[in-house]
Design a protein around this motif. Structure first.
Motif, mmCIF file in Angstrom:
data_model
loop_
_atom_site.group_PDB
_atom_site.id
_atom_site.type_symbol
_atom_site.label_atom_id
_atom_site.label_comp_id
_atom_site.label_asym_id
_atom_site.label_seq_id
_atom_site.Cartn_x
_atom_site.Cartn_y
_atom_site.Cartn_z
ATOM 1 N N SER A 71 0.767 -1.268 -0.144
ATOM 2 C CA SER A 71 0.029 0.107 0.083
ATOM 3 C C SER A 71 0.807 1.270 -0.021
ATOM 4 O O SER A 71 0.228 2.395 0.437
ATOM 5 C CB SER A 71 -0.735 -0.015 1.203
ATOM 6 O OG SER A 71 -1.767 -1.156 1.114
ATOM 7 N N GLN A 74 0.181 2.986 -6.050
ATOM 8 C CA GLN A 74 -0.766 2.552 -6.788
ATOM 9 C C GLN A 74 -0.586 2.687 -8.454
ATOM 10 O O GLN A 74 0.468 3.467 -8.650
ATOM 11 C CB GLN A 74 -2.169 3.298 -6.383
ATOM 12 C CG GLN A 74 -2.213 4.789 -6.533
ATOM 13 C CD GLN A 74 -3.166 5.545 -5.983
ATOM 14 O OE1 GLN A 74 -3.884 4.910 -5.587
ATOM 15 N NE2 GLN A 74 -2.993 6.674 -6.066
ATOM 16 N N THR A 87 -0.035 6.066 -2.681
ATOM 17 C CA THR A 87 -1.461 6.013 -2.329
ATOM 18 C C THR A 87 -1.513 6.822 -1.133
ATOM 19 O O THR A 87 -0.742 7.590 -0.711
ATOM 20 C CB THR A 87 -1.603 4.490 -1.761
ATOM 21 O OG1 THR A 87 -0.614 4.531 -0.687
ATOM 22 C CG2 THR A 87 -1.092 3.480 -2.873
ATOM 23 N N GLY A 88 -2.897 7.104 -0.684
ATOM 24 C CA GLY A 88 -3.126 7.987 0.260
ATOM 25 C C GLY A 88 -2.233 7.547 1.709
ATOM 26 O O GLY A 88 -1.631 8.385 2.241
ATOM 27 N N PRO A 89 -2.418 6.266 2.236
ATOM 28 C CA PRO A 89 -1.568 5.685 3.199
ATOM 29 C C PRO A 89 -0.126 5.971 2.899
ATOM 30 O O PRO A 89 0.683 6.183 3.804
ATOM 31 C CB PRO A 89 -1.840 4.359 3.505
ATOM 32 C CG PRO A 89 -3.480 4.093 2.968
ATOM 33 C CD PRO A 89 -3.479 5.072 1.799
ATOM 34 N N LEU A 91 1.392 8.065 1.025
ATOM 35 C CA LEU A 91 1.941 9.682 1.302
ATOM 36 C C LEU A 91 1.863 9.837 2.599
ATOM 37 O O LEU A 91 2.884 10.789 2.945
ATOM 38 C CB LEU A 91 0.685 10.378 0.442
ATOM 39 C CG LEU A 91 0.825 11.849 0.678
ATOM 40 C CD1 LEU A 91 2.155 12.284 -0.080
ATOM 41 C CD2 LEU A 91 -0.201 12.570 0.150
ATOM 42 N N ARG A 92 1.070 9.402 3.637
ATOM 43 C CA ARG A 92 1.061 9.772 4.975
ATOM 44 C C ARG A 92 2.490 9.180 5.460
ATOM 45 O O ARG A 92 3.264 9.717 6.256
ATOM 46 C CB ARG A 92 -0.052 9.061 5.659
ATOM 47 C CG ARG A 92 -0.220 9.495 7.228
ATOM 48 C CD ARG A 92 0.439 8.520 8.225
ATOM 49 N NE ARG A 92 -0.187 7.296 8.104
ATOM 50 C CZ ARG A 92 0.635 6.202 8.473
ATOM 51 N NH1 ARG A 92 1.894 6.448 8.987
ATOM 52 N NH2 ARG A 92 0.046 4.929 8.404
ATOM 53 N N GLU A 162 -5.058 3.155 11.817
ATOM 54 C CA GLU A 162 -4.907 2.385 10.738
ATOM 55 C C GLU A 162 -4.404 0.741 10.926
ATOM 56 O O GLU A 162 -4.707 -0.065 10.482
ATOM 57 C CB GLU A 162 -3.945 3.108 9.923
ATOM 58 C CG GLU A 162 -3.582 2.268 8.637
ATOM 59 C CD GLU A 162 -2.435 3.342 7.813
ATOM 60 O OE1 GLU A 162 -1.497 2.779 7.254
ATOM 61 O OE2 GLU A 162 -2.695 4.792 7.876
#
Length: 322
Positions: A71, A74, A87-89, A91-92, A162
């Motif tokens: 993850s 993507q 991905t969003g996660p 990027l975090r 998460e």
């Protein structure tokens, strides 16, 4: 040795590492070069970028596949071409990994600590959360208790959610009630983090890159492609150390802490080579729309400002720590 020879040695030493963690290098490349340019890149561009470092196309494909499974990345297909972005996660996690890389100094420490109690978690989940916190440079104060001087409770809550550990983890933010650096606190820091090992990592970083910095001061003939390779290896090695460094306040560190010299050396090298490295990226990176856009204004704020060409005092003149 010339600067070119020093760079060749750095590449050879990187290629000798086993296992050769191409996925970690790709994350460095995204953070340093691709995210500032929109964050999406053609797989072929990525292969071309890492080829001089001895990473095969097959290994790139395997590595990006694993990053997708984990993850981080993507993929998007356009015709027969594959394009990858965070991905969003991802990027975090990227922001957590890179937030300290390009900063020159940390904010003044308030004396507060973030404490995380893990005893109520199942053994399997406790081990997972513990490893994630260690990756974020948390120290171990006691069995089942992790600590960090700069993380805040609000930053940690989304991560615990998460990981599926929010309901059974206790997170506290302490308030300073006394002087920030008593003797007992210094001793606790040495128990929670292995400062000797961390200092050794910084010394090895200085040993790796100081000779090349010295050569560049007398003769700098590196090409744009060579500057990019140097920049990626520089940030990759520095980032790996920072992942283990809780960035303790100065009042809790030894007076001759090697991390200070490493930060200055990284900054000086980066500022000297980044323009030529950007030239290579301009000419070679593509997304589905064509060449990647140039970096945004935030990029030029790295290391206190890249457009200011003044270089600070050469850190190689500082005394070695034995």
């Amino acid at each position: 040795m010339t600067a070119k020879s020093q760079l060749e040695l750095l590449v050879k030493n990187f290629q000798k590492k086993r296992p050769l963690r191409a996925g970690s290098l790709i994350i460095t490349i995204y953070g340093d070069a691709i995210v500032p340019r929109g964050g999406n890149v053609w797989l072929g561009s990525l292969m071309k970028l890492v080829e001089p470092m001895g990473i095969s196309q097959r290994l790139v494909r395997t590595s990006v596949y694993r990053l997708v499974q984990e993850s981080w990345l993507q993929t998007e297909k356009v015709g027969r071409c594959s394009y990858y972005s965070l991905t969003g996660p991802g990027l975090r996690r990227f922001e957590q990994a890179f937030q300290h890389v390009y900063n020159l100094g940390a904010e003044e420490w308030s004396g507060s600590w973030c404490l995380v109690y893990l005893n109520q978690l199942s053994p399997e989940l406790r081990q997972k959360v513990r490893e994630e916190l260690k990756w974020l440079s948390f120290g171990s104060m006691a069995p089942g208790l992790m600590e960090h001087p700069r993380f805040t409770r609000s930053e940690l809550i989304p991560m615990l959610q998460e990981w599926g550990a929010l309901e059974d983890t206790i997170v506290m933010q302490t308030m300073p009630m006394e002087q920030k650096s008593p003797r007992a606190l210094r001793l606790q820091v040495r128990e929670s983090w292995n400062l000797e090992e961390l200092g050794g990592r910084y010394r090895r970083f200085l040993t790796q890159f100081r000779p090349l910095w010295r050569e560049l001061q007398s003769e700098d003939t590196l090409s744009p492609a060579e500057c990019l390779i140097l920049r990626i290896l520089l940030i990759h090695e520095y980032r790996k150390i920072l992942l283990r460094d809780p960035l303790l306040p100065d009042e809790l560190l030894p007076g001759d802490w090697e991390g200070r010299s490493a930060k200055q050396l990284c900054r000086n090298l980066y500022r000297q080579i980044y323009v030529r490295a950007e030239q290579w990226l301009d000419e070679n990176l593509e997304n589905a729309s064509g060449p990647l856009p140039g970096p945004g204004e935030k990029f030029y704020k790295r290391f206190g400002g890249l457009r200011d060409t003044a270089i600070q005092t050469d850190p190689t003149t500082e005394p070695e720590v034995l």
